[in-house]
Design an enzyme around this catalytic site. Structure first.
Site, PDB file in Angstrom:
ATOM      1  N   ASP A   1       0.852  -1.191   0.000  1.00 53.79           N
ATOM      2  CA  ASP A   1       0.000   0.000   0.000  1.00 53.79           C
ATOM      3  C   ASP A   1       0.896   1.253   0.000  1.00 53.79           C
ATOM      4  O   ASP A   1       1.842   1.325  -0.774  1.00 53.79           O
ATOM      5  CB  ASP A   1      -0.954  -0.046   1.205  1.00 53.79           C
TER       6      ASP A   1
ATOM      7  N   TYR B   1      -3.509  11.155   1.048  1.00 59.20           N
ATOM      8  CA  TYR B   1      -3.975  10.998  -0.336  1.00 59.20           C
ATOM      9  C   TYR B   1      -4.006  12.345  -1.055  1.00 59.20           C
ATOM     10  O   TYR B   1      -3.602  12.458  -2.213  1.00 59.20           O
ATOM     11  CB  TYR B   1      -5.364  10.356  -0.353  1.00 59.20           C
TER      12      TYR B   1
ATOM     13  N   HIS C   1      -4.683  -7.910   0.055  1.00 60.31           N
ATOM     14  CA  HIS C   1      -3.989  -6.634   0.184  1.00 60.31           C
ATOM     15  C   HIS C   1      -3.185  -6.493   1.475  1.00 60.31           C
ATOM     16  O   HIS C   1      -2.101  -5.915   1.470  1.00 60.31           O
ATOM     17  CB  HIS C   1      -5.022  -5.504   0.097  1.00 60.31           C
TER      18      HIS C   1
END
Length: 480
Positions: free
Chosen positions: A249, A399, A456
């Site tokens: 990630d 982000y 993930h």
């Protein structure tokens, strides 16, 4: 190096080439080839990203500022006030009815959320979990104006002659340093857990600034570049001039950038999530041809299985799973206001990712399959790290800072990754990146492993598979 190749060529010819002309020509050819190889590998300068400098604390950097380089022990506390406030808010949760047979197709099923909240309120023991969190040594140190939190775990015992390799592991969103708690014993004490005892690690797991117990930036612009630079300084402060990296990630982005910033310090890079820039027509051609003649474009049978049908397994899935990304990359503080105020909302928002990012088919289950790979205590402890520290908004800002207009033209896109790289391709990852695509960016792939299962959150979900693959990369690098 090329002189050694020349000597090797001579010794081989002396044994296998009876005629004297060949004894001259063959070693000369070997030596020339070796010289060309050396020039290719070492003669050209490998570019790196400028390290730069930053100040992320409040206000202007004080004149004549002297950074406090102390590494201070840190202990997580279970405050009674925090627990009482949490229980009060959980008791006041307003629920709604889900659609009939909706399962997790519309997001976190609200009927199952009631069960999770009931467990959190009545059975989950935060004080007990804090003891679990504190079983590894925690520290803080100030870098670029921010207090950086990390755990530093050394092997419990080292046999004479055994080499221990420093390893920096970086988490992502919506995870935390706690993701690594099940893999840490396998890495630091592998012999007692059925793994190769000759490859043991001293592991450093920091919290990304703005996540958990690491202080958040007071200024706009704190990106993965800044995080990579801070973590490099952290490793230097701990006495490591050379080390290995591992990430998934955001951890993948950060460790990759660090590899590009300081390739001489990074002995090897291991990733369980690969971030690749779009390659336009070349990628389209690979996808079209690869569906019918994969060998022509370097795709394997396993790649074909994981990639196709492409629209369903990649495009539609990415569209389903990345609505959060658009919100967080544009207006993180808006959604952060509600998640920071409601523990139930925070749990639904985070745990939904641990459902469908672990396995997309879990959308079809009433409980989202959350207990298939994780315990509810583990999941809620990860949520609690966000709740107690009030860090959900600052974590989502990461982000906004990284998905800028010029994201595809940042300095890292101009150069490749030259350090030895290992990639673990988990079949339920959000997007599959075949090795032939990864080679466009990672120019020295030493190992590429198709994992038998997993998604993930690899370290959290399949710690043994990931630990073995990290060991495999390091073994290969150390023998090179």
């Amino acid at each position: 190096m090329w002189r050694q190749l020349l000597e090797d060529g001579r010794s081989v010819c002396a044994e296998h080439c009876p005629h004297w002309p060949y004894r001259l020509l063959v070693p000369a050819a070997v030596g020339l080839g070796g010289a060309l190889l050396c020039w290719k590998l070492h003669g050209r300068k490998i570019k790196s990203i400028e390290l730069g400098e930053g100040w992320w604390g409040p206000g202007e950097k004080p004149p004549n500022y002297g950074e406090d380089t102390r590494v201070r022990p840190f202990v997580i506390d279970a405050s009674e006030d925090d627990i009482e406030d949490l229980h009060r808010r959980l008791d006041a949760t307003r629920f709604f009815s889900p659609l009939e047979d909706a399962r997790f197709i519309y997001g976190f099923n609200s009927s199952h959320l009631q069960k999770v909240i009931s467990y959190w309120r009545n059975r989950y023991d935060w004080k007990k979990q804090v003891k679990v969190l504190n079983k590894y040594p925690h520290f803080k140190t100030n870098i670029e104006g921010l207090d950086i939190h990390f755990i530093h775990v050394k092997p419990p015992h080292v046999t004479p002659g055994q080499k221990v390799y420093p390893l920096l592991m970086v988490h992502g969103w919506p995870g935390s340093f706690y993701e690594f708690y099940h893999i840490l014993p396998l890495l630091t004490d592998p012999g007692n857990h059925g793994l190769n005892p000759e490859v043991a690690f001293e592991v450093v797991c920091p919290s990304i600034p703005g996540y958990g117990f690491s202080e958040a930036s007071s200024k706009m612009g704190f990106s993965a570049f800044a995080a990579a630079r801070i973590f490099y300084k952290l490793m230097l402060r701990l006495g490591f001039n050379e080390f290995y990296l591992q990430g998934g990630d955001w951890g993948s982005r950060i460790t990759t950038l660090l590899s590009q910033m300081k390739p001489k310090s990074v002995k090897g890079l291991h990733l369980n999530f690969v971030i690749m820039p779009t390659r336009g027509l070349g990628r389209i051609k690979s996808l079209v041809i690869g569906r019918y003649m994969p060998w022509l474009v370097g795709l394997t049978r396993e790649d074909v299985r994981l990639l196709y049908p492409y629209m369903e397994k990649n495009v539609f899935r990415i569209m389903r799973e990345t609505g959060y990304l658009h919100i967080q990359a544009t207006k993180p503080d808006t959604i952060g206001s509600s998640l920071n105020d409601s523990p139930a909302g925070l749990a639904a928002y985070i745990l939904e990712k641990f459902s469908t990012w672990t396995d997309d088919s879990y959308r079809e289950l009433e409980d989202g399959g959350l207990d298939r790979k994780y315990s509810l205590d583990d999941l809620l402890t990860n949520v609690m790290i966000y709740w107690i520290t009030g860090s959900i908004t600052t974590s989502m800002r990461f982000y906004k800072e990284n998905f800028t207009r010029n994201y595809s033209s940042t300095p890292d896109t101009k150069i490749g990754v030259h350090v030895p790289t290992g990639i673990a391709a988990f079949p339920c990852e959000l997007e599959h990146v075949p090795q032939v695509w990864a080679k466009q960016k990672f120019l020295n792939i030493v190992s590429y492993t198709y994992m038998p299962r997993g998604g993930h959150f690899a370290a959290f979900e399949e710690p043994e598979l990931l630990a073995r693959d990290i060991q495999n990369l390091v073994s290969k690098v150390e023998k090179m």
